[in-house]
Design a protein around this motif. Structure first.
Motif, short mmCIF file in Angstrom:
data_model
loop_
_atom_site.label_atom_id
_atom_site.label_comp_id
_atom_site.label_asym_id
_atom_site.label_seq_id
_atom_site.Cartn_x
_atom_site.Cartn_y
_atom_site.Cartn_z
N ALA A 4 32.85 -27.66 22.47
CA ALA A 4 32.82 -29.17 22.83
C ALA A 4 32.51 -29.76 21.38
CB ALA A 4 31.74 -29.30 23.46
N PRO A 6 31.86 -33.50 19.10
CA PRO A 6 31.60 -34.80 18.92
C PRO A 6 32.73 -35.76 18.45
CG PRO A 6 30.32 -33.77 17.19
CD PRO A 6 31.52 -32.81 17.61
N PHE A 43 29.30 -42.00 19.97
CA PHE A 43 29.66 -40.64 19.99
C PHE A 43 29.60 -39.86 21.15
CE2 PHE A 43 30.30 -41.69 15.48
CZ PHE A 43 31.12 -40.90 15.11
N LEU A 45 30.25 -36.16 23.35
CA LEU A 45 30.64 -34.65 23.28
C LEU A 45 31.75 -34.14 24.26
CD1 LEU A 45 29.50 -32.17 21.85
CD2 LEU A 45 27.99 -31.55 23.77
N ILE A 46 32.97 -33.80 23.59
CA ILE A 46 34.23 -33.71 24.42
C ILE A 46 34.21 -32.18 24.65
CG2 ILE A 46 36.65 -34.08 24.29
CD1 ILE A 46 35.02 -36.44 24.06
N HIS A 47 34.64 -32.14 25.88
CA HIS A 47 34.90 -30.49 26.47
C HIS A 47 36.12 -30.61 27.52
CE1 HIS A 47 33.99 -26.45 27.83
NE2 HIS A 47 33.80 -26.84 28.86
N LEU A 52 31.18 -35.06 27.99
CA LEU A 52 30.12 -34.38 28.60
C LEU A 52 28.88 -35.20 28.73
CD1 LEU A 52 29.88 -30.41 28.27
CD2 LEU A 52 30.62 -31.79 30.05
N ASN A 53 28.58 -35.85 27.49
CA ASN A 53 27.15 -36.45 27.16
C ASN A 53 27.38 -37.23 25.78
OD1 ASN A 53 24.51 -35.84 28.44
ND2 ASN A 53 25.27 -33.72 28.25
N LYS A 54 26.55 -38.42 26.09
CA LYS A 54 26.52 -38.94 24.54
C LYS A 54 25.71 -38.22 23.54
CE LYS A 54 25.12 -43.02 26.46
NZ LYS A 54 25.02 -44.59 26.25
N VAL A 55 26.06 -38.50 22.19
CA VAL A 55 25.33 -37.95 21.35
C VAL A 55 24.44 -38.82 20.93
CG1 VAL A 55 25.61 -36.68 19.03
CG2 VAL A 55 27.33 -36.40 20.46
#
Lengths: 74, 385
Positions: A4, A6, A43, A45-47, A52-55
């Motif tokens: 994954a 960012p 930003f 997290l790309i999967h 998937l989530n914010k950083v």
């Protein structure tokens, strides 16, 4: 498989629940179905085509400071 | 790249290596299991092992979903293509994994089978929309990271009434696998495999949070540090594990706070809970049948379950003779202990899944570690970076 990365959100399509993310010179549409309250400039997290989530910028900074303290006796 | 480059800085790596050297107790050893293939690759690619004192050893665990998928499930997927004439969509990781009889999905595709590599479950849905007269099956694998995208796809398919889409579910759960390793004879029996602490997976934990690890940190008295995938994350996590072990603590700590919280991504967890439920048991390559370690599609969504929609025969699968993947996945052997490693089994000609997957321990050893000196350095060795 569990890779994954960012990437920065540069545009949001609320109707499609998608965001365009930018990584270097590459732009890609990813789904926002798994995240909430994402805004342009965040930003994420790309999967496998999904955010998937914010950083957290704050937490990233804190972790880097922790590294810098390594070797300093706690 | 932001959030990547800062976590690969040479100067900080040097400082962390020095801090680890200062922190270790030279009178004991530290066997740390990185569960996840992402960590295995960070350790090898950046030479993290060479920055460690000799008494800090990394043990590679079963955290590569491609590696732990039993051969029989790939055989099942091949059956769907050949006997049911479906369009089989899957992530690229699975295409070259050896099935029974030296077969694989890529060979089936070469022979005319309709196997398609997709980047996202959204691509699989698009293929189903574009081919209304064909059955489209998404071969879903992965830990908790890839499960939410599968849940989203099933919900979308049902909302749209997409009758030609189904999912062949092989999603597995991380905490169950770690618990299984801790309960395995190799770990329980003294003198076999000692595991003193764990690196918790990065991206799995971004979904499930750090809370699920608390039970076995307490139960098995092993420290867990949720670690990011960048080399500095791994090194900082080593330091945190060593400190816990030196102080006799067994807690769950989180190094990857920029993404992981204790509660995890609750929206993703809700979606998964709406679509999937626990399987009573599931076969893992290398671990055998592990109770409550995988997910199946709920009855409410059964019309989108490929295992309900198609007749999938259960046939005994054959492991490749001499392949040590099962023992390597348990941390009981190293890739270099396998007599096939680097001889007949290479990334170009993989015999076992640990060599196929880009996250497999054998692939990591082959790509970055096969020329390393196997002898451990003494704890006082100075490391020049």
């Amino acid at each position: 498989m569990c890779l994954a990365i960012p990437a920065k959100v540069v545009a949001i399509d609320e109707l499609a629940d998608n965001a365009t993310v930018e990584l270097g010179e590459v732009r890609k549409a990813v789904s926002l179905a798994l995240v909430e309250n994402v805004t342009v400039g965040d930003f994420v997290l790309i999967h496998v085509g999904y955010a998937l989530n914010k950083v957290s910028e704050e937490e990233a900074q804190r972790t880097l400071e922790l590294f810098a303290q390594a070797g300093v006796t706690p | 790249m932001k959030y990547v480059d800062e976590f690969r800085q040479h100067k900080l790596a040097k400082q962390l290596a020095a801090a680890i050297r200062d922190e270790v107790d030279t009178g004991r050893s530290y066997h740390l299991m990185e569960f996840c293939g992402g960590h295995t690759h960070a350790i090898f690619r950046y030479g993290v092992q060479d920055l460690m004192p000799g008494n800090v050893r990394f043990i590679h665990g079963p955290g590569c979903p491609v590696c732990v998928l039993p051969v029989g499930r790939i055989d099942n997927a091949i059956h769907l293509v050949e006997a049911e004439d479906v369009i089989l969509c899957t992530y690229g990781d699975l295409l070259r994994v050896p099935a029974s009889g030296r077969n694989s999905l890529i060979k089936v595709k070469a022979a005319g089978g309709d196997v398609r590599m997709v980047y996202s479950t959204q691509d699989a849905l698009n293929i189903a929309r574009e081919n209304p007269d064909r059955q489209v099956v998404f071969l879903a694998i992965g830990f908790e990271t890839t499960t939410p995208p599968s849940a989203v796809a099933l919900q979308q398919a049902r909302r749209e009434g997409l009758k030609n889409f189904s999912l062949f579910c092989n999603h597995v759960l991380t905490p169950a696998a770690i618990q299984n390793i801790l309960e395995s004879p190799e770990v329980r029996e003294i003198g076999s495999v000692a595991i003193h602490g764990f690196f918790g997976p990065s991206h799995v934990s971004s979904v499930i949070g750090s809370r699920p690890y608390e039970f076995f940190a307490e139960e098995f008295q092993r420290p867990v540090v949720i670690a990011g995938f960048e080399p500095l994350d791994v090194m900082q996590s080593v330091l945190m594990l060593i400190r816990q072990l030196n102080q006799g603590r067994y807690e769950v700590e989180n190094e990857y706070t920029r993404v992981v919280t204790r509660e995890g991504n609750q929206k993703a967890q809700r979606l998964v809970a709406e679509v999937f439920e626990l399987r009573r048991s599931f076969e893992w390559r290398g671990l055998g049948l592990v109770p409550y370690s995988a997910l199946k599609i709920k009855a409410d969504y059964q019309e989108y379950d490929a295992e309900q929609r198609f007749q999938i025969p259960v046939s005994p699968a054959k492991e490749v003779k001499g392949c040590e993947c099962p023992a390597i996945l348990r941390g009981a052997k190293r890739p270099t202990d396998c007599k096939l490693f680097g001889v007949v089994c290479t990334p170009d000609n993989p015999m076992g899944s640990c060599m196929v997957s880009s996250e497999g321990a054998c692939a990591a050893y082959w790509s970055y570690g096969r020329f390393r000196q196997p002898e451990a350095k003494s704890a006082s060795t100075e490391v020049a970076i």
